[in-house]
Design a protein around this motif. Structure first.
Motif, mmCIF file in Angstrom:
data_model
loop_
_atom_site.group_PDB
_atom_site.id
_atom_site.type_symbol
_atom_site.label_atom_id
_atom_site.label_comp_id
_atom_site.label_asym_id
_atom_site.label_seq_id
_atom_site.Cartn_x
_atom_site.Cartn_y
_atom_site.Cartn_z
ATOM 1 N N LYS A 49 0.732 -1.113 0.011
ATOM 2 C CA LYS A 49 0.049 -0.086 -0.055
ATOM 3 C C LYS A 49 1.035 1.366 -0.159
ATOM 4 O O LYS A 49 2.176 1.116 0.291
ATOM 5 N N LEU A 50 0.432 2.594 -0.245
ATOM 6 C CA LEU A 50 1.135 3.480 -0.144
ATOM 7 C C LEU A 50 1.003 3.932 1.101
ATOM 8 O O LEU A 50 0.554 3.757 2.169
ATOM 9 N N ASP A 51 2.229 4.504 1.743
ATOM 10 C CA ASP A 51 2.855 4.971 2.833
ATOM 11 C C ASP A 51 2.209 6.121 3.113
ATOM 12 O O ASP A 51 3.063 7.294 2.821
ATOM 13 N N GLU A 52 1.371 6.655 3.865
ATOM 14 C CA GLU A 52 0.779 8.067 4.284
ATOM 15 C C GLU A 52 2.015 9.034 4.936
ATOM 16 O O GLU A 52 1.840 9.990 4.529
ATOM 17 N N ARG A 53 2.700 8.287 5.742
ATOM 18 C CA ARG A 53 3.722 8.739 6.373
ATOM 19 C C ARG A 53 4.783 9.644 5.351
ATOM 20 O O ARG A 53 5.562 10.391 5.705
ATOM 21 N N THR A 54 4.872 8.973 4.170
ATOM 22 C CA THR A 54 5.933 9.491 3.339
ATOM 23 C C THR A 54 5.256 10.506 2.443
ATOM 24 O O THR A 54 6.017 11.234 1.666
ATOM 25 N N ALA A 55 3.987 10.640 2.511
ATOM 26 C CA ALA A 55 3.331 11.395 1.315
ATOM 27 C C ALA A 55 3.464 13.074 1.350
ATOM 28 O O ALA A 55 3.088 13.565 2.545
ATOM 29 N N HIS A 56 3.762 13.509 0.631
ATOM 30 C CA HIS A 56 3.928 15.084 0.420
ATOM 31 C C HIS A 56 2.574 15.718 0.791
ATOM 32 O O HIS A 56 1.419 15.006 0.461
ATOM 33 N N SER A 57 2.402 16.932 1.355
ATOM 34 C CA SER A 57 1.036 17.386 1.731
ATOM 35 C C SER A 57 0.143 17.555 0.648
ATOM 36 O O SER A 57 -1.049 17.816 0.774
ATOM 37 N N SER A 58 0.636 17.754 -0.501
ATOM 38 C CA SER A 58 -0.325 18.087 -1.830
ATOM 39 C C SER A 58 -0.721 16.744 -2.195
ATOM 40 O O SER A 58 -1.636 16.765 -3.325
ATOM 41 N N LEU A 59 -0.488 15.487 -1.485
ATOM 42 C CA LEU A 59 -1.154 14.170 -2.024
ATOM 43 C C LEU A 59 -1.997 13.850 -1.119
ATOM 44 O O LEU A 59 -1.646 13.643 0.303
ATOM 45 N N PRO A 77 -3.044 21.679 6.717
ATOM 46 C CA PRO A 77 -1.666 21.351 7.473
ATOM 47 C C PRO A 77 -1.948 20.671 9.013
ATOM 48 O O PRO A 77 -1.356 19.807 9.343
ATOM 49 N N THR A 78 -3.345 20.946 9.610
ATOM 50 C CA THR A 78 -3.660 20.244 10.598
ATOM 51 C C THR A 78 -3.968 18.943 10.488
ATOM 52 O O THR A 78 -4.294 18.126 11.594
ATOM 53 N N HIS A 79 -4.186 18.587 9.302
ATOM 54 C CA HIS A 79 -4.618 17.011 9.144
ATOM 55 C C HIS A 79 -3.370 16.205 8.548
ATOM 56 O O HIS A 79 -3.518 15.058 8.363
ATOM 57 N N VAL A 80 -2.233 16.789 8.534
ATOM 58 C CA VAL A 80 -1.047 16.154 8.205
ATOM 59 C C VAL A 80 0.019 15.796 9.453
ATOM 60 O O VAL A 80 0.398 16.814 9.988
ATOM 61 N N GLN A 81 0.129 14.542 9.629
ATOM 62 C CA GLN A 81 1.048 14.476 10.624
ATOM 63 C C GLN A 81 2.338 14.483 10.373
ATOM 64 O O GLN A 81 2.736 14.165 9.321
ATOM 65 N N ASP A 82 2.982 15.323 11.288
ATOM 66 C CA ASP A 82 4.598 15.579 11.018
ATOM 67 C C ASP A 82 5.369 14.269 11.121
ATOM 68 O O ASP A 82 5.080 13.316 12.119
ATOM 69 N N SER A 83 5.871 14.038 10.291
ATOM 70 C CA SER A 83 6.711 12.765 9.968
ATOM 71 C C SER A 83 8.216 12.923 9.464
ATOM 72 O O SER A 83 8.175 13.528 8.394
ATOM 73 N N PRO A 84 9.208 12.493 9.907
ATOM 74 C CA PRO A 84 10.529 12.777 9.130
ATOM 75 C C PRO A 84 10.470 11.778 8.094
ATOM 76 O O PRO A 84 11.617 12.241 7.085
ATOM 77 N N LEU A 85 9.559 10.890 7.907
ATOM 78 C CA LEU A 85 9.665 10.307 6.538
ATOM 79 C C LEU A 85 8.868 10.847 5.363
ATOM 80 O O LEU A 85 9.200 10.325 4.329
ATOM 81 N N ARG A 86 8.356 11.950 5.720
ATOM 82 C CA ARG A 86 7.255 12.550 4.630
ATOM 83 C C ARG A 86 8.326 13.622 3.620
ATOM 84 O O ARG A 86 8.987 14.268 4.150
ATOM 85 N N PHE A 87 7.956 13.451 2.446
ATOM 86 C CA PHE A 87 8.785 14.304 1.280
ATOM 87 C C PHE A 87 8.229 15.954 1.528
ATOM 88 O O PHE A 87 7.043 16.062 1.631
ATOM 89 N N CYS A 88 9.117 16.514 1.686
ATOM 90 C CA CYS A 88 8.739 18.020 2.177
ATOM 91 C C CYS A 88 8.887 19.051 1.111
ATOM 92 O O CYS A 88 8.126 19.937 1.185
ATOM 93 N N ASP A 89 9.322 18.573 -0.081
ATOM 94 C CA ASP A 89 9.512 19.651 -1.233
ATOM 95 C C ASP A 89 8.909 19.204 -2.594
ATOM 96 O O ASP A 89 8.347 19.906 -3.364
ATOM 97 N N TRP A 90 8.700 17.918 -2.750
ATOM 98 C CA TRP A 90 8.134 17.369 -3.949
ATOM 99 C C TRP A 90 7.137 16.380 -3.810
ATOM 100 O O TRP A 90 6.737 15.839 -2.561
ATOM 101 N N ALA A 91 6.251 16.408 -4.642
ATOM 102 C CA ALA A 91 4.704 15.685 -4.477
ATOM 103 C C ALA A 91 5.185 14.032 -4.873
ATOM 104 O O ALA A 91 4.816 13.578 -5.559
ATOM 105 N N VAL A 92 5.845 13.354 -3.557
ATOM 106 C CA VAL A 92 6.209 12.095 -3.682
ATOM 107 C C VAL A 92 5.762 11.253 -2.889
ATOM 108 O O VAL A 92 5.355 11.901 -1.697
ATOM 109 N N VAL A 93 5.360 10.165 -3.177
ATOM 110 C CA VAL A 93 4.834 9.076 -1.861
ATOM 111 C C VAL A 93 5.623 7.781 -2.387
ATOM 112 O O VAL A 93 5.850 7.486 -3.456
ATOM 113 N N PHE A 94 6.071 7.101 -1.319
ATOM 114 C CA PHE A 94 6.534 5.632 -1.194
ATOM 115 C C PHE A 94 5.602 4.470 -1.193
ATOM 116 O O PHE A 94 4.540 4.864 -0.278
ATOM 117 N N ALA A 95 5.860 3.441 -1.381
ATOM 118 C CA ALA A 95 4.874 2.119 -0.845
ATOM 119 C C ALA A 95 5.622 1.833 0.451
ATOM 120 O O ALA A 95 6.599 2.181 0.869
#
Length: 223
Positions: A49-59, A77-95
């Protein structure tokens, strides 16, 4: 020998041109090597599945985290949990799965997007970089109605005419290649050859519309 084409990146990040984004300092990646991913079996049926913790906030993920949709204004922003795994500059998500060996096949429904990348990347890839722009990611890109194979920010044209509704990705970790597959004919369209030195994850980037992933599939006969 295929010629690498240098072309400007025209992808958008949350409604802005990529060139206008000021990239911040690199974050440490040591924590990424300790990330607990879903175990990958030695068989060839990769389930992820896609890992929400990695998903940029635009995804925004949907359909039980198997699909992703691009939202130009981004999520609240209040609905996006802060995570060091999250992509911060680009609209990327990992599985959520890490691949360390074997041959694996998955498909992606792409009919509702006109600008995306998909492939694999090192599990510990820096979260302030975009897949396809560095030596730790290998992707197929669709932009301006054309397909490209992409790594280290270099693009090689792929002779896939038009844009099918659904495409396949075939990864052979041990042999060191990633192939784009025409699901209509079950034939390889293009192969990226490399040498995987560290575990990789299925990776996706999206700048409009939505895509849907399909995992848990067997490698099609003949591939």
């Amino acid at each position: 020998m295929a010629l690498f084409l240098n072309m400007p990146l025209c992808f958008r990040l949350a409604g802005r041109t990529a060139g206008a984004v000021a990239l911040g300092p690199k974050r440490g990646t040591a924590f990424l090597t300790r990330r607990l991913y879903v175990a990958v079996s030695t068989q060839n049926q990769l389930q992820f599945k896609l890992d929400e913790r990695t998903a940029h906030s635009s995804l925004d993920l949907f359909k039980k985290d198997t699909g992703v949709i691009y939202r130009m204004l981004g999520l609240d922003p209040t609905h996006v949990q802060d995570s060091p795994l999250r992509f911060c500059d680009w609209a990327v998500v990992f599985a959520d799965s890490r691949i360390e060996s074997g041959r694996h096949y998955w498909e992606v429904t792409v009919k509702k997007s006109q600008e995306f990348r998909m492939g694999v990347a090192d599990a510990a890839m820096p979260r302030d970089e975009c897949i396809g722009t560095n030596s730790s990611s290998w992707v197929f890109s669709y932009v301006q109605r054309k397909w490209y194979a992409m790594t280290t920010n270099k693009l090689v044209p792929v002779s896939l005419v038009g844009k099918p509704e659904r495409v396949g990705l075939l990864l052979d970790f041990d042999a060191g290649w990633l192939s784009l597959v025409d699901t209509q004919t079950s034939k390889v369209v293009h192969t990226i050859k490399t040498q995987f030195r560290t575990p990789v994850c299925p990776a996706f980037a999206l700048w409009d519309g939505e895509i849907l992933t399909h995992s848990g599939l067997e490698v099609p006969p003949g591939l």
